[in-house]
Design a protein around this motif. Sequence first.
Motif, short mmCIF file in Angstrom:
data_model
loop_
_atom_site.label_atom_id
_atom_site.label_comp_id
_atom_site.label_asym_id
_atom_site.label_seq_id
_atom_site.Cartn_x
_atom_site.Cartn_y
_atom_site.Cartn_z
N GLY A 113 0.79 -1.24 0.00
CA GLY A 113 0.00 0.00 0.00
C GLY A 113 0.81 1.27 0.00
N ALA A 114 2.10 1.19 -0.30
CA ALA A 114 2.93 2.40 -0.29
C ALA A 114 2.48 3.40 -1.36
CB ALA A 114 4.40 2.04 -0.50
N ILE A 115 2.05 2.89 -2.51
CA ILE A 115 1.60 3.79 -3.58
C ILE A 115 0.33 4.51 -3.15
CG2 ILE A 115 0.76 3.86 -5.95
CD1 ILE A 115 2.64 1.60 -6.61
N VAL A 116 -0.59 3.79 -2.50
CA VAL A 116 -1.81 4.44 -1.99
C VAL A 116 -1.45 5.49 -0.95
CG1 VAL A 116 -3.97 4.04 -0.76
CG2 VAL A 116 -3.22 2.42 -2.48
N GLY A 117 -0.49 5.17 -0.08
CA GLY A 117 -0.07 6.15 0.92
C GLY A 117 0.53 7.40 0.31
N LEU A 118 1.35 7.22 -0.74
CA LEU A 118 1.93 8.39 -1.41
C LEU A 118 0.85 9.22 -2.10
CD1 LEU A 118 5.14 6.78 -2.96
CD2 LEU A 118 5.00 8.32 -1.00
N ALA A 119 -0.14 8.54 -2.72
CA ALA A 119 -1.23 9.29 -3.35
C ALA A 119 -2.03 10.08 -2.32
CB ALA A 119 -2.14 8.33 -4.12
N LEU A 120 -2.34 9.46 -1.18
CA LEU A 120 -3.07 10.16 -0.13
C LEU A 120 -2.24 11.32 0.43
CD1 LEU A 120 -4.69 7.19 1.82
CD2 LEU A 120 -5.81 8.80 0.28
N ALA A 121 -0.93 11.13 0.53
CA ALA A 121 -0.07 12.22 1.00
C ALA A 121 -0.09 13.39 0.02
CB ALA A 121 1.36 11.71 1.19
N ALA A 122 -0.11 13.08 -1.28
CA ALA A 122 -0.19 14.16 -2.28
C ALA A 122 -1.51 14.91 -2.17
CB ALA A 122 -0.02 13.58 -3.69
N PHE A 123 -2.62 14.17 -1.98
CA PHE A 123 -3.92 14.82 -1.81
C PHE A 123 -3.95 15.65 -0.52
CE2 PHE A 123 -5.59 11.34 -4.61
CZ PHE A 123 -5.97 12.17 -5.65
N ALA A 124 -3.34 15.14 0.54
CA ALA A 124 -3.29 15.89 1.79
C ALA A 124 -2.49 17.18 1.63
CB ALA A 124 -2.70 15.03 2.90
N ALA A 125 -1.35 17.09 0.92
CA ALA A 125 -0.54 18.30 0.68
C ALA A 125 -1.33 19.31 -0.14
CB ALA A 125 0.76 17.92 -0.01
N ALA A 126 -2.05 18.83 -1.17
CA ALA A 126 -2.87 19.76 -1.97
C ALA A 126 -3.97 20.40 -1.12
CB ALA A 126 -3.46 19.01 -3.16
#
Length: 387
Positions: free
Chosen positions: A21-34
């Motif tokens: 799930g690292a890719i999902v975590g990175l995607a969620l981190a990008a959405f959180a940063a946005a």
Amino acid sequence: MSSRDRDVAVAFARLAAACDGAIVGLALAAFAAASWVKYVAASAALRRISAAPSAPISGLRSLLDSSSSSSSEEVPLLVVVRGQVQPSPALEALGGWAFSQNNGALTPRGSDDRAVAILDTQTVLYNEWRGIFAWSFDLQALFAKPWKERRSCSLRTVPFVLVEGGNWPNSGYVHVNLDGSTHPLPLRQVHHELRPVQVTPYTFFQVMFATGFPVALLEEEKILPVGKEITAIGICRERDGAIEIKSCQELPCFLSEMTKDEIAAELSSNTRILFWSGIMLGTLSVGILGYALIRNLWRWREWRMRRRSHNEDLHNDAMMDDTMGQEDVPDGELCVICLQTRRRSAFIPCGHLVCCHPCAMRVVCDPSPKCPVCRQNVRSSIRIYGS
């Protein structure tokens, strides 16, 4: 959902779940940063709008004079004004402006209204047909904007002003400058028509190869009517003896039907949503990334331990084979690879006993293991002990 779409969705789900799930975590981190970036921008805009003075149009000149006298440097003045939309006067008389009821406005088709801005939109609607051979681009259907709709827009505007509705034309006015503004206008729809598109010979090839063919043309017309009550939030300044208001790109809106209090309330609600969205997405991404990091760290440690144990086994086997190799070994029992030690490992599934244990392990660890004798694919090897 078709089988191809389902296969593509499964492939993307596997990709998203890769590395625990690292890719999902990175995607969620990008959405959180946005979300946090938008929250900071919305909070700054809310503070500026709340601090901006809400002045009547007739009092803008005195507000500009007091602002310029209190500050030695020229600082942009952000103000909030509300008034009625009127086309800019076209005649100049005695140093002032002579207003005309029928001059300087646009007339939309199919309506008797007068407007200062007209937005014509044409939308080409495409079909859902995938073609005779069922060819389609699934990735675009999943992530891109639906390509069955193609739009073209044209905006026509005339110079207009905001005036105080109860006192016009005897009251003051402020020119609205739309140059460089990317904010949407508070438009009202006056025309809506859906027309079928005539089929052409080229449509046959579009049907065959599923490139999409147009089936209808949707025409819409929206206007900013004369006399509409709107609120303008922007930079106020004096230019060529007249007062004008210009949009501020840092703010989310310029012209709106809502009042200042309604705009501030809506913006405050959006900031709260962005704030909690950033916290939730950030917490979820940290949890998933932490889990993925710990899981991959443990796997790396297990891999190192297995590799160390494997190397020790190979070393012990080599020492044992060296000890046994001191004995005289007939030529028919020597390893076919190193030609030094006795054959002690058989390959599976072919069963050939042609290698010593270290050489057999090297063959099995090869990316494409094959038996040195029959060249058959090898799954593993087994150690043979003589009694």
